[in-house]
Design a protein around this motif. Sequence first.
Motif, PDB file in Angstrom:
ATOM      1  N   PRO A   1      15.688  52.231  69.050  1.00  0.00           N
ATOM      2  CA  PRO A   1      16.614  52.397  70.089  1.00  0.00           C
ATOM      3  C   PRO A   1      18.123  51.676  69.864  1.00  0.00           C
ATOM      4  O   PRO A   1      19.160  51.883  70.361  1.00  0.00           O
ATOM      5  CB  PRO A   1      16.020  52.177  71.468  1.00  0.00           C
ATOM      6  N   LEU A   2      17.762  50.402  69.041  1.00  0.00           N
ATOM      7  CA  LEU A   2      19.150  49.602  68.969  1.00  0.00           C
ATOM      8  C   LEU A   2      19.798  49.762  67.842  1.00  0.00           C
ATOM      9  O   LEU A   2      21.132  49.567  68.161  1.00  0.00           O
ATOM     10  CB  LEU A   2      18.375  48.185  69.144  1.00  0.00           C
ATOM     11  N   LEU A   3      19.204  50.138  66.721  1.00  0.00           N
ATOM     12  CA  LEU A   3      20.159  50.487  65.365  1.00  0.00           C
ATOM     13  C   LEU A   3      21.036  51.567  65.901  1.00  0.00           C
ATOM     14  O   LEU A   3      20.565  52.837  66.048  1.00  0.00           O
ATOM     15  CB  LEU A   3      19.275  50.619  64.345  1.00  0.00           C
ATOM     16  N   ALA A   4      22.302  51.328  65.620  1.00  0.00           N
ATOM     17  CA  ALA A   4      23.387  52.377  65.672  1.00  0.00           C
ATOM     18  C   ALA A   4      23.148  53.042  67.207  1.00  0.00           C
ATOM     19  O   ALA A   4      23.633  54.161  67.331  1.00  0.00           O
ATOM     20  CB  ALA A   4      23.135  53.337  64.879  1.00  0.00           C
ATOM     21  N   ALA A   5      23.017  52.181  68.051  1.00  0.00           N
ATOM     22  CA  ALA A   5      22.840  52.622  69.799  1.00  0.00           C
ATOM     23  C   ALA A   5      24.123  53.402  70.098  1.00  0.00           C
ATOM     24  O   ALA A   5      24.204  54.130  70.563  1.00  0.00           O
ATOM     25  CB  ALA A   5      22.476  51.252  70.492  1.00  0.00           C
ATOM     26  N   ALA A   6      25.334  52.523  69.724  1.00  0.00           N
ATOM     27  CA  ALA A   6      26.665  53.118  70.097  1.00  0.00           C
ATOM     28  C   ALA A   6      26.862  54.569  69.450  1.00  0.00           C
ATOM     29  O   ALA A   6      27.449  55.266  70.365  1.00  0.00           O
ATOM     30  CB  ALA A   6      27.634  52.068  69.697  1.00  0.00           C
ATOM     31  N   GLU A   7      26.542  54.814  68.308  1.00  0.00           N
ATOM     32  CA  GLU A   7      26.866  55.964  67.738  1.00  0.00           C
ATOM     33  C   GLU A   7      25.716  57.211  68.553  1.00  0.00           C
ATOM     34  O   GLU A   7      26.393  58.152  68.448  1.00  0.00           O
ATOM     35  CB  GLU A   7      26.359  55.838  66.154  1.00  0.00           C
ATOM     36  N   HIS A   8      24.795  56.683  68.898  1.00  0.00           N
ATOM     37  CA  HIS A   8      24.067  57.895  69.813  1.00  0.00           C
ATOM     38  C   HIS A   8      24.408  57.902  71.253  1.00  0.00           C
ATOM     39  O   HIS A   8      23.710  58.539  72.025  1.00  0.00           O
ATOM     40  CB  HIS A   8      22.452  57.419  69.689  1.00  0.00           C
ATOM     41  N   GLY A   9      25.401  56.956  71.548  1.00  0.00           N
ATOM     42  CA  GLY A   9      25.919  57.237  72.916  1.00  0.00           C
ATOM     43  C   GLY A   9      25.074  56.183  73.971  1.00  0.00           C
ATOM     44  O   GLY A   9      25.116  56.356  75.188  1.00  0.00           O
ATOM     45  N   THR A  10      24.425  55.071  73.407  1.00  0.00           N
ATOM     46  CA  THR A  10      23.571  54.292  74.295  1.00  0.00           C
ATOM     47  C   THR A  10      24.365  52.993  74.518  1.00  0.00           C
ATOM     48  O   THR A  10      24.723  52.443  73.491  1.00  0.00           O
ATOM     49  CB  THR A  10      22.399  54.022  73.487  1.00  0.00           C
ATOM     50  N   ALA A  11      24.475  52.635  75.790  1.00  0.00           N
ATOM     51  CA  ALA A  11      25.072  51.397  76.079  1.00  0.00           C
ATOM     52  C   ALA A  11      23.958  50.281  76.237  1.00  0.00           C
ATOM     53  O   ALA A  11      23.091  50.670  77.113  1.00  0.00           O
ATOM     54  CB  ALA A  11      25.722  51.615  77.469  1.00  0.00           C
ATOM     55  N   VAL A  12      24.091  49.025  75.716  1.00  0.00           N
ATOM     56  CA  VAL A  12      23.135  48.216  75.787  1.00  0.00           C
ATOM     57  C   VAL A  12      23.747  46.894  76.486  1.00  0.00           C
ATOM     58  O   VAL A  12      24.746  46.550  75.787  1.00  0.00           O
ATOM     59  CB  VAL A  12      22.570  47.905  74.161  1.00  0.00           C
TER      60      VAL A  12
END
Length: 227
Positions: A95-106
Motif C-alpha cells: 500500500p505504500l509504494l506509489a501511494a500518492a499515485e493511487h490517491g492514498t493519503a499516508v
Amino acid sequence: EIGRIERSGDVPGMARHSRAPSLAPQAEQVVQFRLDLARPNKMRLDLTFQGATAIQAFDGKEGYTVQPSPRGAVARPFSPAQLRAAQAQLDLEGPLLAAAEHGTAVTLDGIDTVRGRPAYRLRLALQDGVTRHVWVDAQSFLDVKIDGERQIGERIWPVETFFGEFRPVGKVVVPHLTETAVAGVNTMERMRVVKVVLNRPLEDSRFTLPKAPTPEPATPHTGPQSP
C-alpha cells in the motif's frame, strides 16, 4: 507463491470433503496452497486439502470460487461482498509504494510495539474512503503488520495480519510467514511460503472462470431414405 496454511478449526476457503476422515475441531489442519498474483489486480488462490481443491480467482473485474462436492466441483461467481473485497485488495508492491499515485493519503499515526519491536503506525486514507493502517518496523523499515477485513459467512470481521521471516528472493525481500488473526475468533491462521517465483508468465485464462464447452450442432441424418 507456493506453501501451506496451518490453522486450528475449520479449513479456510473450502467445505470439508464428504469422504475425508473426520478431524477433531481443535486439531491442526494443514492446507497446501498456490497463490498467483499479476498486474493489474489479478489473483488466484488454489487450496488443496485431503485430496480436494478449492479455487478463488479474480481477473480485475469479476471473480469466482470453485468448491469441491461429492457430485463434483461447483463454480459460483463472487458475492457482492467478495467482489468489493477483491476490488479493494492492495497492489503487488503493497500500500505504500506509489501511494500518492493511487490517491492514498499516508500520515504518521503513532509508534507501537509489534512482536516486541518498535514500529511506526501509518494511517492510510484510501481513495474510496476506506481507512487502513500499516505498521512499519522502525529498524528494518519493512511492513510487519496491516489491518483489514474478512467476510466469514454473512458477517464482515476485522482482521490483523502480521508478516515475518523476511528473505531475499532475487532483488526483492519477501515475507515467508504471514499470520492472520480475526477479531473475536480464537484462531491464528499461518501461511508459510515454501517457494516464491518472480515474473513467471501467467495466462489471463488462469484468472477467469473456464467457459462451458459449446455443444456441437446436431448432425443431419444421412441414412437411407425410405421410398
